[in-house]
Design an enzyme around this catalytic site. Structure first.
Site, PDB file in Angstrom:
ATOM      1  N   HIS A  14     -10.718  -2.547  11.281  1.00  0.00           N
ATOM      2  CA  HIS A  14      -9.609  -3.386  10.819  1.00  0.00           C
ATOM      3  C   HIS A  14      -9.399  -4.499  11.847  1.00  0.00           C
ATOM      4  O   HIS A  14      -8.436  -4.501  12.601  1.00  0.00           O
ATOM      5  CB  HIS A  14      -8.357  -2.505  10.691  1.00  0.00           C
ATOM      6  CG  HIS A  14      -7.219  -3.139   9.946  1.00  0.00           C
ATOM      7  ND1 HIS A  14      -5.923  -2.691  10.064  1.00  0.00           N
ATOM      8  CD2 HIS A  14      -7.172  -4.162   9.064  1.00  0.00           C
ATOM      9  CE1 HIS A  14      -5.127  -3.410   9.291  1.00  0.00           C
ATOM     10  NE2 HIS A  14      -5.863  -4.312   8.678  1.00  0.00           N
TER      11      HIS A  14
ATOM     12  N   ARG B 156       2.094 -12.166  -0.545  1.00  0.00           N
ATOM     13  CA  ARG B 156       0.783 -12.544   0.012  1.00  0.00           C
ATOM     14  C   ARG B 156       0.206 -13.758  -0.684  1.00  0.00           C
ATOM     15  O   ARG B 156       0.563 -14.083  -1.815  1.00  0.00           O
ATOM     16  CB  ARG B 156      -0.198 -11.366  -0.165  1.00  0.00           C
ATOM     17  CG  ARG B 156       0.250 -10.069   0.515  1.00  0.00           C
ATOM     18  CD  ARG B 156      -0.573  -9.770   1.718  1.00  0.00           C
ATOM     19  NE  ARG B 156      -0.017  -8.687   2.521  1.00  0.00           N
ATOM     20  CZ  ARG B 156      -0.562  -8.294   3.664  1.00  0.00           C
ATOM     21  NH1 ARG B 156      -1.651  -8.862   4.120  1.00  0.00           N
ATOM     22  NH2 ARG B 156      -0.004  -7.331   4.372  1.00  0.00           N
TER      23      ARG B 156
ATOM     24  N   CYS C  29       0.612  -7.455  11.836  1.00  0.00           N
ATOM     25  CA  CYS C  29       0.852  -7.571  13.279  1.00  0.00           C
ATOM     26  C   CYS C  29       0.099  -8.741  13.903  1.00  0.00           C
ATOM     27  O   CYS C  29      -0.085  -8.790  15.119  1.00  0.00           O
ATOM     28  CB  CYS C  29       0.508  -6.271  13.993  1.00  0.00           C
ATOM     29  SG  CYS C  29       1.682  -4.953  13.627  1.00  0.00           S
TER      30      CYS C  29
ATOM     31  N   ARG D 287       0.844  -1.196   0.000  1.00  0.00           N
ATOM     32  CA  ARG D 287       0.000   0.000   0.000  1.00  0.00           C
ATOM     33  C   ARG D 287       0.875   1.240   0.000  1.00  0.00           C
ATOM     34  O   ARG D 287       2.005   1.227   0.495  1.00  0.00           O
ATOM     35  CB  ARG D 287      -0.903   0.019   1.239  1.00  0.00           C
ATOM     36  CG  ARG D 287      -2.084  -0.945   1.149  1.00  0.00           C
ATOM     37  CD  ARG D 287      -2.998  -0.827   2.352  1.00  0.00           C
ATOM     38  NE  ARG D 287      -2.344  -1.281   3.549  1.00  0.00           N
ATOM     39  CZ  ARG D 287      -1.779  -0.523   4.464  1.00  0.00           C
ATOM     40  NH1 ARG D 287      -1.826   0.799   4.344  1.00  0.00           N
ATOM     41  NH2 ARG D 287      -1.185  -1.034   5.508  1.00  0.00           N
TER      42      ARG D 287
ATOM     43  N   ASP E   5      -9.351  -9.899   8.837  1.00  0.00           N
ATOM     44  CA  ASP E   5      -8.847  -8.551   8.521  1.00  0.00           C
ATOM     45  C   ASP E   5      -9.868  -7.439   8.758  1.00  0.00           C
ATOM     46  O   ASP E   5      -9.487  -6.353   9.166  1.00  0.00           O
ATOM     47  CB  ASP E   5      -8.377  -8.509   7.058  1.00  0.00           C
ATOM     48  CG  ASP E   5      -7.454  -7.332   6.760  1.00  0.00           C
ATOM     49  OD1 ASP E   5      -6.508  -7.106   7.529  1.00  0.00           O
ATOM     50  OD2 ASP E   5      -7.690  -6.625   5.766  1.00  0.00           O
TER      51      ASP E   5
ATOM     52  N   SER F 115      -1.459  -3.546  10.294  1.00  0.00           N
ATOM     53  CA  SER F 115      -1.082  -4.437   9.196  1.00  0.00           C
ATOM     54  C   SER F 115       0.161  -5.251   9.556  1.00  0.00           C
ATOM     55  O   SER F 115       1.124  -4.707  10.097  1.00  0.00           O
ATOM     56  CB  SER F 115      -0.806  -3.602   7.950  1.00  0.00           C
ATOM     57  OG  SER F 115      -1.947  -2.837   7.645  1.00  0.00           O
TER      58      SER F 115
ATOM     59  N   LYS G 227      -9.609  -2.592   1.493  1.00  0.00           N
ATOM     60  CA  LYS G 227      -9.348  -1.433   2.358  1.00  0.00           C
ATOM     61  C   LYS G 227     -10.142  -0.201   1.891  1.00  0.00           C
ATOM     62  O   LYS G 227     -10.642   0.579   2.695  1.00  0.00           O
ATOM     63  CB  LYS G 227      -7.856  -1.112   2.398  1.00  0.00           C
ATOM     64  CG  LYS G 227      -7.014  -2.261   2.909  1.00  0.00           C
ATOM     65  CD  LYS G 227      -7.432  -2.666   4.299  1.00  0.00           C
ATOM     66  CE  LYS G 227      -6.947  -4.042   4.647  1.00  0.00           C
ATOM     67  NZ  LYS G 227      -5.970  -4.144   5.703  1.00  0.00           N
TER      68      LYS G 227
ATOM     69  N   TYR H  39      -1.270  -3.698  -7.129  1.00  0.00           N
ATOM     70  CA  TYR H  39      -1.015  -4.454  -5.902  1.00  0.00           C
ATOM     71  C   TYR H  39      -2.159  -4.409  -4.881  1.00  0.00           C
ATOM     72  O   TYR H  39      -2.605  -3.331  -4.486  1.00  0.00           O
ATOM     73  CB  TYR H  39       0.261  -3.959  -5.191  1.00  0.00           C
ATOM     74  CG  TYR H  39       0.534  -4.824  -3.986  1.00  0.00           C
ATOM     75  CD1 TYR H  39       1.178  -6.053  -4.130  1.00  0.00           C
ATOM     76  CD2 TYR H  39       0.070  -4.472  -2.728  1.00  0.00           C
ATOM     77  CE1 TYR H  39       1.351  -6.892  -3.051  1.00  0.00           C
ATOM     78  CE2 TYR H  39       0.236  -5.308  -1.643  1.00  0.00           C
ATOM     79  CZ  TYR H  39       0.881  -6.522  -1.808  1.00  0.00           C
ATOM     80  OH  TYR H  39       1.037  -7.350  -0.741  1.00  0.00           O
TER      81      TYR H  39
HETATM   82  P1  GTP Z   1      -2.504  -7.706   7.446  1.00  0.00           P
HETATM   83  O1  GTP Z   1      -2.996  -8.758   6.494  1.00  0.00           O
HETATM   84  O2  GTP Z   1      -1.386  -6.895   6.865  1.00  0.00           O
HETATM   85  O3  GTP Z   1      -3.567  -6.842   7.985  1.00  0.00           O
HETATM   86  O4  GTP Z   1      -1.727  -8.469   8.637  1.00  0.00           O
HETATM   87  P2  GTP Z   1      -2.156  -9.387   9.879  1.00  0.00           P
HETATM   88  O5  GTP Z   1      -2.457  -8.518  11.055  1.00  0.00           O
HETATM   89  O6  GTP Z   1      -3.175 -10.382   9.490  1.00  0.00           O
HETATM   90  O7  GTP Z   1      -0.765 -10.100  10.220  1.00  0.00           O
HETATM   91  P3  GTP Z   1      -0.333 -11.638  10.140  1.00  0.00           P
HETATM   92  O8  GTP Z   1      -1.156 -12.509  11.034  1.00  0.00           O
HETATM   93  O9  GTP Z   1      -0.237 -12.026   8.729  1.00  0.00           O
HETATM   94  O10 GTP Z   1       1.136 -11.582  10.776  1.00  0.00           O
HETATM   95  C1  GTP Z   1       2.169 -10.847  10.206  1.00  0.00           C
HETATM   96  C2  GTP Z   1       3.518 -11.255  10.751  1.00  0.00           C
HETATM   97  O11 GTP Z   1       3.514 -11.272  12.180  1.00  0.00           O
HETATM   98  C3  GTP Z   1       3.919 -12.644  10.301  1.00  0.00           C
HETATM   99  O12 GTP Z   1       5.264 -12.601   9.873  1.00  0.00           O
HETATM  100  C4  GTP Z   1       3.798 -13.483  11.537  1.00  0.00           C
HETATM  101  O13 GTP Z   1       4.718 -14.542  11.541  1.00  0.00           O
HETATM  102  C5  GTP Z   1       4.013 -12.500  12.678  1.00  0.00           C
HETATM  103  N1  GTP Z   1       3.234 -12.884  13.892  1.00  0.00           N
HETATM  104  C6  GTP Z   1       1.906 -13.135  13.943  1.00  0.00           C
HETATM  105  N2  GTP Z   1       1.513 -13.493  15.187  1.00  0.00           N
HETATM  106  C7  GTP Z   1       2.629 -13.460  15.949  1.00  0.00           C
HETATM  107  C8  GTP Z   1       2.886 -13.722  17.341  1.00  0.00           C
HETATM  108  O14 GTP Z   1       1.996 -14.060  18.117  1.00  0.00           O
HETATM  109  N3  GTP Z   1       4.169 -13.570  17.773  1.00  0.00           N
HETATM  110  C9  GTP Z   1       5.166 -13.201  16.920  1.00  0.00           C
HETATM  111  N4  GTP Z   1       6.393 -13.073  17.427  1.00  0.00           N
HETATM  112  N5  GTP Z   1       4.974 -12.948  15.599  1.00  0.00           N
HETATM  113  C10 GTP Z   1       3.730 -13.074  15.127  1.00  0.00           C
HETATM  114  C1  SPV Z   2      -2.989  -4.545   5.220  1.00  0.00           C
HETATM  115  O1  SPV Z   2      -2.017  -3.905   4.773  1.00  0.00           O
HETATM  116  O2  SPV Z   2      -3.506  -4.281   6.334  1.00  0.00           O
HETATM  117  C2  SPV Z   2      -3.547  -5.678   4.446  1.00  0.00           C
HETATM  118  C3  SPV Z   2      -3.018  -5.926   3.094  1.00  0.00           C
HETATM  119  O3  SPV Z   2      -4.437  -6.345   4.938  1.00  0.00           O
HETATM  120  S1  SPV Z   2      -3.669  -4.851   1.892  1.00  0.00           S
HETATM  121  O4  SPV Z   2      -4.901  -5.449   1.374  1.00  0.00           O
HETATM  122  O5  SPV Z   2      -2.685  -4.748   0.813  1.00  0.00           O
HETATM  123  O6  SPV Z   2      -3.962  -3.572   2.459  1.00  0.00           O
HETATM  124 MN    MN Z   3      -5.063  -5.597   6.975  1.00  0.00          MN
END
Ligand code: GTP
Ligand code: SPV
Ligand code: MN
Length: 589
Positions: free
Chosen positions: A227, A372, A251, A69, A278, A249, A207, A198
């Site tokens: 979110h 992704r 996290c 983004r 999400d 994002s 989003k 993207y």
């Molecule tokens: P968006 O799709 O961008 O909104 O992200 P999201 O909030 O769904 O994040 P996602 O669950 O994909 O996690 C992103 C990164 O954080 C990955 O590299 C994970 O391995 C890491 N991660 C997720 N949960 C944990 C956790 O509990 N501990 C740690 N140390 N890392 C974590």
């Molecule tokens: C984020 O960035 O929080 C996502 C991926 O979930 S995107 O759809 O590219 O915004």
């Molecule tokens: Mn997101």
């Protein structure tokens, strides 16, 4: 495909502007989609992967300058500048329409315009909303097919008369980052995106609609677009409680939403079900409680770090009907690979930039950090049986959280809804690869909505407070978590992933009044021994005590930072939040 004149006349107008050679309406049929997949493979836009190992899966690489983004090129164009607020980029809609109209003029010459009617939320739900996206990208069409309920069903949901649909216009144009614009006109229900191919920039249902436009609609119509992931915890007696959680994002939303309970809970019969990973749309139900749906139909999840230990459910979800974006291509068996998938990177591969890559010897990454997978929710082994329920699920707890190496404790509970809104509003997190720009810099990200709130953030806080008043004693309890505290060597202290269930259990026990808490300067915390650590080898009660520590000096700095952050909202910052800040400061004395 439709008699709806509002749709037809708008599509006509956009055809006149973009001048495509051909116009194709997506009906959602498998034949039409398969023809597009084949076409995308014939032009090199997508690569068909190993049909035995990854049936129905494809790989796509975006332009190297187009992998995340772009917040600095994302605009909220309201007639009055102050309605966009201090956090959003703003431009006068007249000026912006004029600038973009020139860019879209003839942009689809020699190309096909795809008309994608789509529904955000279950078909037949009163909570769902319809959009139409026009695009010149097959990749966008195929992603929208996975991420939304797309085709005829969406036009039926809209009906022949309604004008209540979001008008989305997208063109890849030349993928020129200098001319990239992701523009929202909340007052017109319109989104114009140009020069990107993207994810969040171009899958306009996600989003752009489901957060930025929908948050504005929610403010006006009395509901919330957030979110947030949504998960259900099923107890051994078969009762399920639902939690919604907002993390910025990359996290941990996808990971938490699909967590596998640790043995100590599994053996008792606890289960976790995924409703969403999400986005949550939440309304007050006839029972006065807060009910949530997931408006999406798939997961656009972060690939790196996803493996059979960290998130086996996500990995299983990506085994068929999935589009991978910007991961490494293993040429030996025509599959995909990313950092953190396993300890066996391919030697004969193509990296995300399209160059030959040897994972054993190269110092470069095979997959982009923001690579992704786009995977259908129905593939997910732990998908909730309420996923398609038009009523959604009732929310017991709202959880905020971010990446903080220090400061924020493992978990704490707010003293009230109002205090909970304060806790959400002061969220801060280290930036990630999900957006362009520096990674690892702590910034304020209220409710994980900083990049996604379609109106003035001060008014958004006010809307949260309003919702709390309407919910009264039926309001979910509000918590904050932090899985990312590090030790002096920078290693994460808390094991995270499935073990986060241990914290969720304390949260649910609090919601049911089953466990006491300790009052601290920032809110209620668990007694360290109330976090179940059975079966964890590296964690003792003392580790948990350390994770729960509230460092007054750090929090005094934090309070000063919040005061600074709040200043920009001027008189649109609700007085209740100012009062909460004063309470925090007093508690820290
Ligand atoms: P968006 O799709 O961008 O909104 O992200 P999201 O909030 O769904 O994040 P996602 O669950 O994909 O996690 C992103 C990164 O954080 C990955 O590299 C994970 O391995 C890491 N991660 C997720 N949960 C944990 C956790 O509990 N501990 C740690 N140390 N890392 C974590
Ligand atoms: C984020 O960035 O929080 C996502 C991926 O979930 S995107 O759809 O590219 O915004
Ligand atoms: Mn997101």
């Amino acid at each position: 495909m439709t008699k709806n004149q509002n749709v037809l006349s708008w599509v006509d107008e956009m055809i006149k502007l973009c001048k495509p050679d051909k116009v194709v309406w997506l009906d959602g049929s498998e034949e039409q989609l398969q023809a597009l997949r084949d076409e995308a493979c014939s032009t090199g836009e997508m690569i068909k992967l190993n049909e035995e190992k990854l049936p129905g899966c494809y790989l796509h690489r975006t332009a190297v300058n187009d992998v995340a983004r772009v917040e600095h090129r994302t605009f909220i164009c309201t007639r009055k500048k102050e309605d966009a607020g201090p956090i959003n980029n703003w431009e006068d809609p007249v000026v912006m329409y004029d600038r973009l109209t020139k860019m879209y003029d003839g942009v689809m010459k020699g190309r096909t315009m795809y008309v994608i009617p789509y529904c955000m939320g279950p078909i037949g739900s009163k909570l769902s909303k319809v959009g139409v996206e026009l695009t010149d990208s097959i990749y966008v069409v195929l992603n929208m097919d996975i991420m939304t309920r797309m085709g005829k069903c969406a036009l039926e949901q809209l009906g022949d008369e309604s004008n209540d649909f979001v008008r989305g216009l997208h063109s890849k144009a030349d993928v020129d980052e200098e001319k990239r614009y992701i523009v929202h006109f909340p007052e017109d229900n319109a989104i114009w995106s140009i020069n990107s191919g993207y994810g969040g920039n171009v899958l306009l249902g996600k989003k752009c609609f489901a957060l930025r436009i929908a948050s504005y609609q929610g403010k006006n119509e009395g509901w919330m677009a957030e979110h947030m992931l949504i998960l259900g915890v099923e107890t051994p007696s078969g009762e399920t409680k639902y939690i919604a959680a907002a993390f910025p994002s990359a996290c941990g939303k996808t990971n938490l939403a699909m967590l596998i309970p640790p043995e100590v809970y599994k053996k008792q019969g606890y289960k976790v079900w995924t409703v969403g990973d999400d986005i949550a749309w939440m309304r007050i139900g006839t029972d006065g409680r807060l009910w949530a749906i997931n408006p999406e139909a798939g997961f656009f999840g972060v690939a790196p770090g996803t493996n059979d230990k960290s998130n086996p459910n996500a990995l299983a979800t990506t085994k068929r009907g999935t589009i991978f974006t910007n991961v490494a291509h293993n040429l030996d068996d025509n599959t995909v690979w990313w950092e953190g998938l396993d300890k066996n990177p391919p030697e004969n591969a193509i990296d995300w930039k399209g160059n030959p890559w040897n994972g054993k010897t190269s110092s470069e990454k095979g997959a982009n950090p923001n690579s992704r997978f786009t995977a259908p929710a129905k593939n997910c082994p732990c998908i909730s049986d309420k996923f398609n329920d038009p009523l959604g699920v009732p929310i017991s707890a709202i959880v905020f959280g971010g990446r903080r190496a220090k400061t924020a404790p493992l978990v704490y509970q707010s003293r009230s809804w109002q205090h909970g809104v304060f806790v959400g509003s002061i969220m801060a997190s280290e930036t990630t690869a999900a957006a362009t720009g520096a990674v690892g810099v702590v910034r304020r990200d209220p409710m994980a909505m900083r990049p996604f709130c379609g109106y003035h953030m001060g008014d958004y806080f006010g809307h949260w407070l309003e919702m709390g008043k309407k919910l009264g004693d039926k309001a979910p309890k509000i918590f904050n978590v932090n899985w990312f505290r590090t030790d002096d060597e920078g290693h994460f202290i808390w094991p995270g992933f499935g073990d986060n269930m241990r914290v969720l259990m304390w949260i649910l026990d609090r919601c049911e009044g089953k466990v006491d808490a300790v009052e601290t300067a920032i809110g209620y915390e668990p007694k360290a021994e109330d976090i179940n650590i059975e079966g964890l080898s590296d964690i003792t009660v003392d580790t948990v005590k350390g994770l729960l520590d509230v460092d007054k000096a750090l929090w005094q700095e934090e309070a000063a930072g919040i005061e600074d952050f709040y200043k920009q909202f001027g008189d649109r910052l609700p007085a209740e939040l100012k009062a909460e800040l004063e309470t925090l400061k007093a508690n820290l004395k």
